[in-house]
Design a protein around this motif. Structure first.
Motif, mmCIF file in Angstrom:
data_model
loop_
_atom_site.group_PDB
_atom_site.id
_atom_site.type_symbol
_atom_site.label_atom_id
_atom_site.label_comp_id
_atom_site.label_asym_id
_atom_site.label_seq_id
_atom_site.Cartn_x
_atom_site.Cartn_y
_atom_site.Cartn_z
ATOM 1 N N TRP A 69 -27.700 -25.154 41.926
ATOM 2 C CA TRP A 69 -26.433 -25.764 42.302
ATOM 3 C C TRP A 69 -25.275 -24.780 42.320
ATOM 4 O O TRP A 69 -24.342 -24.940 43.113
ATOM 5 C CB TRP A 69 -26.145 -26.971 41.408
ATOM 6 N N SER A 70 -25.320 -23.766 41.493
ATOM 7 C CA SER A 70 -24.264 -22.748 41.524
ATOM 8 C C SER A 70 -24.240 -22.055 42.888
ATOM 9 O O SER A 70 -23.175 -21.829 43.461
ATOM 10 C CB SER A 70 -24.474 -21.706 40.431
ATOM 11 N N ARG A 71 -25.406 -21.753 43.375
ATOM 12 C CA ARG A 71 -25.513 -21.092 44.681
ATOM 13 C C ARG A 71 -25.231 -22.085 45.823
ATOM 14 O O ARG A 71 -24.555 -21.749 46.792
ATOM 15 C CB ARG A 71 -26.910 -20.503 44.825
ATOM 16 N N GLU A 72 -25.740 -23.293 45.676
ATOM 17 C CA GLU A 72 -25.601 -24.305 46.726
ATOM 18 C C GLU A 72 -24.140 -24.673 46.974
ATOM 19 O O GLU A 72 -23.725 -24.880 48.109
ATOM 20 C CB GLU A 72 -26.397 -25.551 46.343
ATOM 21 N N LEU A 73 -23.348 -24.732 45.925
ATOM 22 C CA LEU A 73 -21.948 -25.145 46.044
ATOM 23 C C LEU A 73 -20.966 -23.982 45.920
ATOM 24 O O LEU A 73 -19.765 -24.188 45.742
ATOM 25 C CB LEU A 73 -21.639 -26.226 45.000
ATOM 26 N N ASP A 74 -21.467 -22.773 46.038
ATOM 27 C CA ASP A 74 -20.634 -21.579 45.884
ATOM 28 C C ASP A 74 -19.460 -21.543 46.863
ATOM 29 O O ASP A 74 -18.361 -21.141 46.499
ATOM 30 C CB ASP A 74 -21.475 -20.307 46.032
ATOM 31 N N LEU A 75 -19.663 -21.955 48.101
ATOM 32 C CA LEU A 75 -18.559 -21.923 49.063
ATOM 33 C C LEU A 75 -17.415 -22.859 48.663
ATOM 34 O O LEU A 75 -16.263 -22.603 48.978
ATOM 35 C CB LEU A 75 -19.041 -22.246 50.473
ATOM 36 N N PHE A 76 -17.741 -23.930 47.943
ATOM 37 C CA PHE A 76 -16.679 -24.813 47.461
ATOM 38 C C PHE A 76 -15.881 -24.133 46.356
ATOM 39 O O PHE A 76 -14.669 -24.312 46.256
ATOM 40 C CB PHE A 76 -17.260 -26.152 46.996
ATOM 41 N N LEU A 77 -16.549 -23.324 45.535
ATOM 42 C CA LEU A 77 -15.828 -22.526 44.540
ATOM 43 C C LEU A 77 -14.976 -21.457 45.232
ATOM 44 O O LEU A 77 -13.847 -21.193 44.812
ATOM 45 C CB LEU A 77 -16.802 -21.855 43.566
ATOM 46 N N GLN A 78 -15.514 -20.868 46.296
ATOM 47 C CA GLN A 78 -14.748 -19.870 47.049
ATOM 48 C C GLN A 78 -13.523 -20.489 47.717
ATOM 49 O O GLN A 78 -12.558 -19.790 48.016
ATOM 50 C CB GLN A 78 -15.634 -19.198 48.095
ATOM 51 N N ALA A 79 -13.558 -21.789 47.968
ATOM 52 C CA ALA A 79 -12.432 -22.478 48.604
ATOM 53 C C ALA A 79 -11.293 -22.750 47.633
ATOM 54 O O ALA A 79 -10.228 -23.194 48.046
ATOM 55 C CB ALA A 79 -12.906 -23.785 49.235
ATOM 56 N N SER A 142 -17.085 -14.175 60.265
ATOM 57 C CA SER A 142 -17.772 -15.420 59.934
ATOM 58 C C SER A 142 -16.739 -16.516 59.718
ATOM 59 O O SER A 142 -15.590 -16.254 59.347
ATOM 60 C CB SER A 142 -18.652 -15.272 58.696
ATOM 61 N N GLU A 143 -17.190 -17.725 59.967
ATOM 62 C CA GLU A 143 -16.381 -18.893 59.673
ATOM 63 C C GLU A 143 -17.287 -19.920 59.027
ATOM 64 O O GLU A 143 -18.426 -20.101 59.455
ATOM 65 C CB GLU A 143 -15.758 -19.474 60.944
ATOM 66 N N ARG A 144 -16.791 -20.551 57.967
ATOM 67 C CA ARG A 144 -17.545 -21.578 57.262
ATOM 68 C C ARG A 144 -16.650 -22.796 57.107
ATOM 69 O O ARG A 144 -15.535 -22.696 56.597
ATOM 70 C CB ARG A 144 -17.982 -21.085 55.867
ATOM 71 N N ASN A 145 -17.140 -23.909 57.606
ATOM 72 C CA ASN A 145 -16.452 -25.191 57.444
ATOM 73 C C ASN A 145 -17.266 -25.980 56.434
ATOM 74 O O ASN A 145 -18.470 -26.183 56.638
ATOM 75 C CB ASN A 145 -16.383 -25.933 58.775
ATOM 76 N N VAL A 146 -16.637 -26.401 55.360
ATOM 77 C CA VAL A 146 -17.357 -27.098 54.301
ATOM 78 C C VAL A 146 -16.680 -28.429 54.023
ATOM 79 O O VAL A 146 -15.458 -28.549 54.142
ATOM 80 C CB VAL A 146 -17.430 -26.254 53.007
#
Length: 181
Positions: A69-79, A142-146
């Motif tokens: 889960w740390s890896r799976e939700l990492d982009l939300f932490l980056q946000a 890169s672009e990431r939409n979360v």
């Protein structure tokens, strides 16, 4: 004498460190704490997840309980934009009393371009989080939409999509979607 020298050296080294500081309380919504709590709960509960992932033309789906889960939700932490260095970088908006919106000012060059957090009217916990992260330099873009949605304070669905592109290659789209049972 030896110990005094060691103590002075130790104090000198710790004084030189500069940990990343969070913005003063209330500057931006504390997304980091919320996501870290969700990660901790998901790691304990090990829920079943129907996960779909695609990169370019390829796509696969699986049902699993084995997720980092740390890896799976990492982009939300980056946000998370609640950092002291960012405190004047975003335009704040409150479309209503339950919604926070942050848009990167045009003069700034930070990865989080947009962040929207909608709170539940009863629990005042996030019910929907949406963010756009963008990275661009001379070699890579890169672009990431979360986005994620919650139910009763727990993440029920999350989605990540976007593209990655090396300067000399075509953009490769990707997506990840998870539905937590």
């Amino acid at each position: 004498m030896k110990y005094r020298y060691a103590l002075v050296l130790l104090l000198g080294l710790t004084a030189c460190t500069n940990p990343a500081k969070e913005a003063p309380a209330g500057t931006y919504y504390d997304l980091k704490t919320y996501i870290e709590k969700q990660i901790s709960e998901l790691q304990k509960q090990k829920p079943t997840v129907v996960k779909r992932a695609g990169f370019g033309e390829e796509e696969e789906q699986q049902t699993t309980k084995d997720i980092d889960w740390s890896r799976e939700l990492d982009l939300f932490l980056q946000a998370d934009i609640n950092k002291q260095a960012y405190q004047t970088s975003y335009q704040k908006s409150r479309p209503d009393s339950l919604t926070y919106e942050y848009t990167l000012k045009s003069t700034e060059r930070l990865p989080v371009r947009f962040l929207r957090i909608e709170l539940d009217s009863v629990t005042h916990q996030p019910r929907r989080i949406k963010a756009t992260l963008r990275t661009k330099n001379s070699l890579y873009e890169s672009e990431r939409n979360v986005w994620l949605e919650t139910e009763k304070g727990r993440i029920k669905q999350y989605h990540i999509d976007g593209f990655q592109q090396l300067a000399w290659l075509d953009a490769k789209p990707f997506s990840v979607e998870g539905n937590i049972k």
